[in-house]
Scaffold this active site. Structure first.
Site, PDB file in Angstrom:
ATOM      1  N   GLU A   1       4.766  23.384   4.239  1.00 45.53           N
ATOM      2  CA  GLU A   1       5.815  24.110   4.901  1.00 45.53           C
ATOM      3  C   GLU A   1       6.982  22.763   4.871  1.00 45.53           C
ATOM      4  OE1 GLU A   1       5.305  26.921   8.022  1.00 45.53           O
ATOM      5  OE2 GLU A   1       7.311  26.399   8.919  1.00 45.53           O
TER       6      GLU A   1
ATOM      7  N   SER B   1       4.480  23.207  12.197  1.00 45.25           N
ATOM      8  CA  SER B   1       3.645  23.480  11.274  1.00 45.25           C
ATOM      9  C   SER B   1       3.533  22.543   9.840  1.00 45.25           C
ATOM     10  CB  SER B   1       3.224  25.053  11.030  1.00 45.25           C
ATOM     11  OG  SER B   1       2.905  25.601  12.391  1.00 45.25           O
TER      12      SER B   1
ATOM     13  N   ARG C   1       8.586  31.644   4.475  1.00 47.56           N
ATOM     14  CA  ARG C   1       9.053  30.427   4.414  1.00 47.56           C
ATOM     15  C   ARG C   1       9.542  29.920   3.188  1.00 47.56           C
ATOM     16  NH1 ARG C   1       8.703  32.079   8.758  1.00 47.56           N
ATOM     17  NH2 ARG C   1       7.348  31.160  10.351  1.00 47.56           N
TER      18      ARG C   1
HETATM   19  C1  LIG Z   1       8.391  21.561  17.733  1.00 46.79           C
HETATM   20  C2  LIG Z   1       8.737  22.359  16.439  1.00 46.79           C
HETATM   21  C3  LIG Z   1       8.655  23.654  16.182  1.00 46.79           C
HETATM   22  C4  LIG Z   1       8.625  24.405  15.327  1.00 46.79           C
HETATM   23  N1  LIG Z   1       8.716  25.748  15.190  1.00 46.79           N
HETATM   24  C5  LIG Z   1       8.661  26.620  14.086  1.00 46.79           C
HETATM   25  C6  LIG Z   1       8.616  28.373  14.039  1.00 46.79           C
HETATM   26  O1  LIG Z   1       8.105  28.615  15.093  1.00 46.79           O
HETATM   27  N2  LIG Z   1       8.836  28.749  12.856  1.00 46.79           N
HETATM   28  C7  LIG Z   1       9.285  27.649  11.778  1.00 46.79           C
HETATM   29  O2  LIG Z   1       9.805  28.578  10.765  1.00 46.79           O
HETATM   30  N3  LIG Z   1       9.612  26.640  11.907  1.00 46.79           N
HETATM   31  C8  LIG Z   1       9.371  25.946  13.011  1.00 46.79           C
HETATM   32  N4  LIG Z   1       9.485  24.538  12.936  1.00 46.79           N
HETATM   33  C9  LIG Z   1      10.172  23.614  11.866  1.00 46.79           C
HETATM   34  C10 LIG Z   1      11.751  23.775  11.962  1.00 46.79           C
HETATM   35  O3  LIG Z   1      12.167  24.067  13.183  1.00 46.79           O
HETATM   36  C11 LIG Z   1      12.352  24.636  10.979  1.00 46.79           C
HETATM   37  O4  LIG Z   1      11.888  24.820   9.658  1.00 46.79           O
HETATM   38  C12 LIG Z   1      14.006  24.738  10.931  1.00 46.79           C
HETATM   39  O5  LIG Z   1      14.312  25.932  10.244  1.00 46.79           O
HETATM   40  C13 LIG Z   1      14.505  23.375  10.590  1.00 46.79           C
HETATM   41  O6  LIG Z   1      15.832  23.363  10.734  1.00 46.79           O
HETATM   42  P1  LIG Z   1      16.414  22.124  10.406  1.00 46.79           P
HETATM   43  O7  LIG Z   1      18.101  22.038  10.495  1.00 46.79           O
HETATM   44  O8  LIG Z   1      15.918  20.964  11.438  1.00 46.79           O
HETATM   45  O9  LIG Z   1      16.290  21.757   9.044  1.00 46.79           O
HETATM   46  P2  LIG Z   1      16.060  20.143   8.293  1.00 46.79           P
HETATM   47  O10 LIG Z   1      14.793  19.480   8.717  1.00 46.79           O
HETATM   48  O11 LIG Z   1      17.398  19.434   8.715  1.00 46.79           O
HETATM   49  O12 LIG Z   1      16.153  20.522   6.885  1.00 46.79           O
HETATM   50  C14 LIG Z   1      14.979  21.156   6.415  1.00 46.79           C
HETATM   51  C15 LIG Z   1      15.300  21.564   5.026  1.00 46.79           C
HETATM   52  O13 LIG Z   1      16.632  22.319   4.814  1.00 46.79           O
HETATM   53  C16 LIG Z   1      17.593  21.974   3.874  1.00 46.79           C
HETATM   54  N5  LIG Z   1      18.873  22.094   4.808  1.00 46.79           N
HETATM   55  C17 LIG Z   1      19.255  21.877   5.848  1.00 46.79           C
HETATM   56  N6  LIG Z   1      20.476  22.317   6.003  1.00 46.79           N
HETATM   57  C18 LIG Z   1      20.788  22.762   4.975  1.00 46.79           C
HETATM   58  C19 LIG Z   1      22.118  23.583   4.465  1.00 46.79           C
HETATM   59  N7  LIG Z   1      23.394  23.765   5.415  1.00 46.79           N
HETATM   60  N8  LIG Z   1      22.070  24.218   3.213  1.00 46.79           N
HETATM   61  C20 LIG Z   1      21.013  24.000   2.252  1.00 46.79           C
HETATM   62  N9  LIG Z   1      19.851  23.399   2.626  1.00 46.79           N
HETATM   63  C21 LIG Z   1      19.793  22.862   4.021  1.00 46.79           C
HETATM   64  C22 LIG Z   1      17.386  20.536   3.831  1.00 46.79           C
HETATM   65  O14 LIG Z   1      17.899  19.849   2.664  1.00 46.79           O
HETATM   66  C23 LIG Z   1      15.942  20.447   4.040  1.00 46.79           C
HETATM   67  O15 LIG Z   1      15.343  20.341   2.882  1.00 46.79           O
HETATM   68  C24 LIG Z   1       9.201  23.639  13.973  1.00 46.79           C
HETATM   69  C25 LIG Z   1       9.352  22.345  14.163  1.00 46.79           C
HETATM   70  C26 LIG Z   1       9.143  21.770  15.438  1.00 46.79           C
HETATM   71  C27 LIG Z   1       9.411  20.171  15.264  1.00 46.79           C
END
Ligand SMILES: Cc1cc2nc3c(=O)[nH]c(=O)nc-3n(C[C@H](O)[C@H](O)[C@H](O)COP(=O)(O)OP(=O)(O)OC[C@H]3O[C@@H](n4cnc5c(N)ncnc54)[C@H](O)[C@@H]3O)c2cc1C
Length: 295
Positions: A282, A211, A163
């Site tokens: 995380e 998480s 992570r």
């Molecule tokens: C129901 C649920 C289940 C989940 N299950 C998992 C799982 O199994 N495994 C896991 O690892 N995570 C899980 N997560 C967490 C989440 O899905 C991950 O962290 C996912 O990668 C977030 O992607 P996002 O586009 O929504 O990120 P965002 O929330 O939009 O951004 C997260 C971070 O990434 C940065 N970021 C976003 N886009 C870019 C870019 N293009 N360049 C640089 N930085 C960027 C943002 O600035 C921010 O700091 C879960 C979340 C939920 C709600």
């Protein structure tokens, strides 16, 4: 440089995230291409205001005070496949990457089925599930650095670990990525249905960002420690430790970032006092200028 997309004022961030937390951003814009991301960053730099990019909003806890700068909502979603290379913009949902890979006879990604969010967010936090993380798939990427320079980097540049990626320090933006994927015919392809069912049974319902804490070690999950510390059901304001899974903080719809921070600090202290183990979040928790809030 790309055309500058429309910029909206005073946009409420809560509705754009899975946690439903966050005040208003002074400036907000949707980028539909990498060029538009570059143009928006340039705009923020010229105006001398902070900027913050997000994709799905599934891992971000915005400030109750909102954001005193430009929030860039990344919806750039070009995707193409050549041989076993899949090239895509960073704003595309992982779910669509999985569909496109399968359509082109490529595998290695089914474990991520049901993992919400964009490719950019997944690279930033090296998201993963069932033993597969972004670090296993990424071949190279195009980044935009803080000075506005675009550069191509390979997998080792990210210094990926559990992570974690170097982007958490450098704050470089992922514009697009190339994933190197095995042909389905050459791999033991897993049944994605099992993972979807696993999530349906094990994941709490309600507003959350998955998480909250990282697992301190592979044999001791944060959820187990929180459960053993008797914290399931613990509540601050509108945020509660899920009864189903100790590492999920659920918003009943009235919760604030301040509630999340207070509850997380309480959990961290209790687990430290009880087990002498330090938990680290995380979830990405930022203040109104985009600075990370320490838990
Ligand atoms: C129901 C649920 C289940 C989940 N299950 C998992 C799982 O199994 N495994 C896991 O690892 N995570 C899980 N997560 C967490 C989440 O899905 C991950 O962290 C996912 O990668 C977030 O992607 P996002 O586009 O929504 O990120 P965002 O929330 O939009 O951004 C997260 C971070 O990434 C940065 N970021 C976003 N886009 C870019 C870019 N293009 N360049 C640089 N930085 C960027 C943002 O600035 C921010 O700091 C879960 C979340 C939920 C709600």
């Amino acid at each position: 440089m790309g055309k500058l997309p429309d910029i909206q004022l005073d946009v409420k961030l809560a509705q754009l995230t899975s946690y439903k937390i966050g005040g208003k951003a002074d400036f907000y814009s949707i980028a539909n291409s990498s060029d538009e991301i570059v143009a928006l960053v340039q705009y923020a730099k010229e105006k001398n205001i902070p900027y913050f990019i997000f994709g799905g909003g599934f891992n971000t806890v915005f400030s109750d005070k909102g954001f005193r700068g430009l929030v860039i909502h990344n919806k750039a979603k070009k995707i193409e496949v050549e041989g076993n290379m899949l090239m895509c913009d960073s704003g595309i949902l992982l779910a669509l990457v999985i569909v496109e890979a399968k359509k082109n006879g490529l595998g290695g990604v089914m474990e991520l089925k049901g993992l919400p969010g964009t490719v950019g967010g997944a690279v930033y936090g090296n998201a993963g599930a069932h033993g597969v993380s972004m670090s296993d798939l990424l071949y190279k990427a195009l980044l935009l650095d803080k000075d506005g320079n675009v550069k191509e980097v390979e997998n080792d540049y990210f210094e990926f670990s559990y992570r974690m990626s170097k982007l958490k320090q450098t704050k470089e933006i992922v514009l697009n990525v190339t994933l190197k994927l095995p042909k389905i015919s050459e791999t033991d392809e897993v049944d994605a249905g099992d993972f979807v069912e696993f999530r349906a049974n094990k994941q709490p319902k309600g507003f959350s960002a998955g998480s909250f804490f990282k697992n301190p070690s592979p044999d001791k999950s944060a959820g187990y420690l929180i459960d053993q510390a008797g914290l399931k059901g613990e509540r601050v304001g509108g945020i509660m430790v899920s009864d189903l899974h100790g590492n999920w903080l659920i918003n009943d719809g009235t919760g604030t970032q301040a509630d999340v921070v207070e509850l997380a600090k309480k959990i961290k202290k209790t687990v430290m006092d009880r087990f002498d183990i330090e938990l680290f979040p995380e979830n990405i928790i930022i203040d109104e200028y985009g600075k990370s809030i320490d838990i």
